[in-house]
Enzyme design. Structure first.
Site, PDB file in Angstrom:
ATOM      1  N   HIS A  36      24.588  12.346   3.191  1.00  0.00           N
ATOM      2  CA  HIS A  36      23.594  11.307   2.753  1.00  0.00           C
ATOM      3  C   HIS A  36      24.518   9.948   2.458  1.00  0.00           C
ATOM      4  O   HIS A  36      25.694  10.096   2.717  1.00  0.00           O
ATOM      5  CB  HIS A  36      22.761  11.301   1.198  1.00  0.00           C
ATOM      6  CG  HIS A  36      23.740  12.167   0.069  1.00  0.00           C
ATOM      7  ND1 HIS A  36      24.634  11.367  -0.611  1.00  0.00           N
ATOM      8  CD2 HIS A  36      23.905  13.212  -0.478  1.00  0.00           C
ATOM      9  CE1 HIS A  36      25.105  11.994  -1.483  1.00  0.00           C
ATOM     10  NE2 HIS A  36      24.692  13.180  -1.569  1.00  0.00           N
ATOM     11  N   GLU A  37      23.762   8.752   2.088  1.00  0.00           N
ATOM     12  CA  GLU A  37      24.768   7.673   2.085  1.00  0.00           C
ATOM     13  C   GLU A  37      25.830   7.574   1.017  1.00  0.00           C
ATOM     14  O   GLU A  37      26.961   6.872   1.322  1.00  0.00           O
ATOM     15  CB  GLU A  37      23.666   6.524   1.529  1.00  0.00           C
ATOM     16  CG  GLU A  37      24.181   5.028   1.601  1.00  0.00           C
ATOM     17  CD  GLU A  37      24.874   4.707   3.012  1.00  0.00           C
ATOM     18  OE1 GLU A  37      24.193   5.065   3.927  1.00  0.00           O
ATOM     19  OE2 GLU A  37      25.784   3.919   2.980  1.00  0.00           O
ATOM     20  N   HIS A  39      27.943  10.183   0.711  1.00  0.00           N
ATOM     21  CA  HIS A  39      29.013  10.458   1.613  1.00  0.00           C
ATOM     22  C   HIS A  39      29.388   9.720   2.389  1.00  0.00           C
ATOM     23  O   HIS A  39      30.834   9.478   2.793  1.00  0.00           O
ATOM     24  CB  HIS A  39      28.520  11.981   2.287  1.00  0.00           C
ATOM     25  CG  HIS A  39      28.158  13.191   1.735  1.00  0.00           C
ATOM     26  ND1 HIS A  39      26.761  13.446   1.632  1.00  0.00           N
ATOM     27  CD2 HIS A  39      28.919  14.030   0.940  1.00  0.00           C
ATOM     28  CE1 HIS A  39      26.826  14.632   0.922  1.00  0.00           C
ATOM     29  NE2 HIS A  39      27.589  15.029   0.174  1.00  0.00           N
ATOM     30  N   MET A 186      22.300   9.701  -5.488  1.00  0.00           N
ATOM     31  CA  MET A 186      22.025  10.552  -4.424  1.00  0.00           C
ATOM     32  C   MET A 186      22.867  11.846  -4.493  1.00  0.00           C
ATOM     33  O   MET A 186      23.967  11.757  -4.920  1.00  0.00           O
ATOM     34  CB  MET A 186      22.614   9.997  -3.158  1.00  0.00           C
ATOM     35  CG  MET A 186      21.760   8.438  -2.718  1.00  0.00           C
ATOM     36  SD  MET A 186      22.798   7.655  -1.418  1.00  0.00           S
ATOM     37  CE  MET A 186      21.304   6.505  -1.147  1.00  0.00           C
TER      38      MET A 186
HETATM   39  P1  AMP Z   1      29.226  17.206  -1.942  1.00  0.00           P
HETATM   40  O1  AMP Z   1      28.906  17.423  -0.467  1.00  0.00           O
HETATM   41  O2  AMP Z   1      28.153  17.286  -2.962  1.00  0.00           O
HETATM   42  O3  AMP Z   1      30.307  18.044  -2.259  1.00  0.00           O
HETATM   43  O4  AMP Z   1      30.052  15.737  -2.263  1.00  0.00           O
HETATM   44  C1  AMP Z   1      31.204  15.458  -1.455  1.00  0.00           C
HETATM   45  C2  AMP Z   1      31.528  14.291  -1.704  1.00  0.00           C
HETATM   46  O5  AMP Z   1      30.757  13.492  -1.995  1.00  0.00           O
HETATM   47  C3  AMP Z   1      32.253  14.316  -3.400  1.00  0.00           C
HETATM   48  O6  AMP Z   1      33.424  13.485  -3.396  1.00  0.00           O
HETATM   49  C4  AMP Z   1      30.979  13.770  -4.262  1.00  0.00           C
HETATM   50  O7  AMP Z   1      31.475  13.326  -5.302  1.00  0.00           O
HETATM   51  C5  AMP Z   1      30.608  12.703  -3.256  1.00  0.00           C
HETATM   52  N1  AMP Z   1      29.393  12.373  -3.551  1.00  0.00           N
HETATM   53  C6  AMP Z   1      28.409  13.020  -3.724  1.00  0.00           C
HETATM   54  N2  AMP Z   1      27.079  12.294  -3.912  1.00  0.00           N
HETATM   55  C7  AMP Z   1      27.585  10.930  -4.012  1.00  0.00           C
HETATM   56  C8  AMP Z   1      27.080   9.476  -4.455  1.00  0.00           C
HETATM   57  N3  AMP Z   1      25.864   9.675  -4.637  1.00  0.00           N
HETATM   58  N4  AMP Z   1      27.596   8.734  -4.394  1.00  0.00           N
HETATM   59  C9  AMP Z   1      29.014   8.735  -4.144  1.00  0.00           C
HETATM   60  N5  AMP Z   1      29.823   9.750  -3.686  1.00  0.00           N
HETATM   61  C10 AMP Z   1      28.899  10.941  -3.587  1.00  0.00           C
END
Ligand code: AMP
Length: 284
Positions: A36-37, A39, A186
């Site tokens: 999503h945005e 990432h 998100m």
């Molecule tokens: P995930 O796929 O949930 O493991 O997240 C991968 C990376 O994206 C991690 O460093 C998360 O902290 C970051 N991330 C997830 N959601 C957000 C968000 N809403 N805003 C900024 N970074 C995010």
């Protein structure tokens, strides 16, 4: 153009070694996919600072507890590849669990203290799983820079500590939390929310905004802030399960009674079957 998809550890490691030998700066954004945005914003943050950008997509089994959502975690590689192309990033590294954890795998990385509060007690073994896989990804992709989101503040601070303690020559960049127009942070997990739950999920952000307002008006008692946040969530969500609402210092993530210096207000709330987290950083 779609990024190159690399699924083999040996191939990724060889590619990164070649880039390094050519003097290229490598950026890495580790993710579990279903992008999503949030990432993409991390990828865009690194884009101007590196020559080659790698996004990893790996749903890391060892960071999920036995009753967590590993099996139903959302996945869509084709869509993720198309989103990465928009950034753009050069490579999507998407290894299998067997590639990362062969049968005789025995080594883990563990950060103490910072993992003891907030999500730590509710997700035993979670951060050990995260630090272990990120350590492995760092050794495979060999990045100069890696970005993590403030959305998962404890995770980002734990990884920052790991890199410092183990003297990994990698710069950790923490990107701001990206939100939906109504303020919900998100998350790939937001797709689990039923329509009514989705509406109520904004309560986490509302609670943080309330905390911010109280602090800006001079409130310095953590207890008062937490009580007001709890009341707001109980009011806005039908049957919330509040795991924690905590005020902790930014360095060690220890609970604070009195608000001063750099601190984090973080919360985890289950709405229906979905566990949501959010946080805000403060300095007073
Ligand atoms: P995930 O796929 O949930 O493991 O997240 C991968 C990376 O994206 C991690 O460093 C998360 O902290 C970051 N991330 C997830 N959601 C957000 C968000 N809403 N805003 C900024 N970074 C995010």
């Amino acid at each position: 153009m779609l990024p190159t998809l690399i699924q083999s550890v040996a191939e990724m490691q060889a590619q990164s070694s070649t880039w390094r030998a050519q003097g290229q700066r490598i950026g890495l954004v580790p993710t579990m996919g279903y992008l999503h945005e949030g990432h993409l914003s991390l990828m865009r943050l690194l884009r101007p600072r590196c020559d080659t950008l790698v996004a990893s997509i790996f749903v890391n089994p060892i960071q999920f507890g036995p009753h967590e959502d590993l099996a139903r975690y959302p996945r869509d590689l084709q869509r993720d590849m198309e989103l990465c192309a928009q950034v753009p990033c050069e490579v999507v590294f998407h290894p299998s669990a067997e590639e990362i954890y062969p049968e005789n795998f025995r080594t883990h990385v563990e950060v103490s203290e910072l993992t003891e509060n907030l999500c730590g007690p509710f997700r035993p073994g979670h951060f050990r799983g995260v630090t272990t896989v990120v350590g492995i990804l760092f050794n495979i992709v060999q990045p100069h820079l890696a970005a993590f989101g403030q959305k998962d503040a404890q995770q980002a601070l734990v990884l920052e500590r790991m890199v410092r303690d183990l003297r990994m020559p990698i710069e950790i960049v923490i990107g701001p939390t990206r939100r939906e127009p109504d303020g919900l942070a998100m998350s790939s997990r937001n797709v689990y929310l039923q329509p009514e739950e989705r509406k109520q999920a904004t309560a986490l952000y509302h609670a943080l905004l309330l905390a911010e307002k109280m602090i800006n008006s001079g409130e310095r008692r953590a207890e008062k802030v937490v009580a007001a946040m709890t009341e707001l969530i109980t009011h806005e969500v039908t049957t919330p399960v509040i795991e924690y609402i905590s005020v902790v210092d930014r360095q060690r993530l220890h609970p604070l009674e009195s608000l001063r210096g750099q601190f984090v207000i973080a919360l985890a709330v289950r709405i229906g079957k979905t566990r949501l987290i959010d946080n805000m950083f403060f300095e007073v």
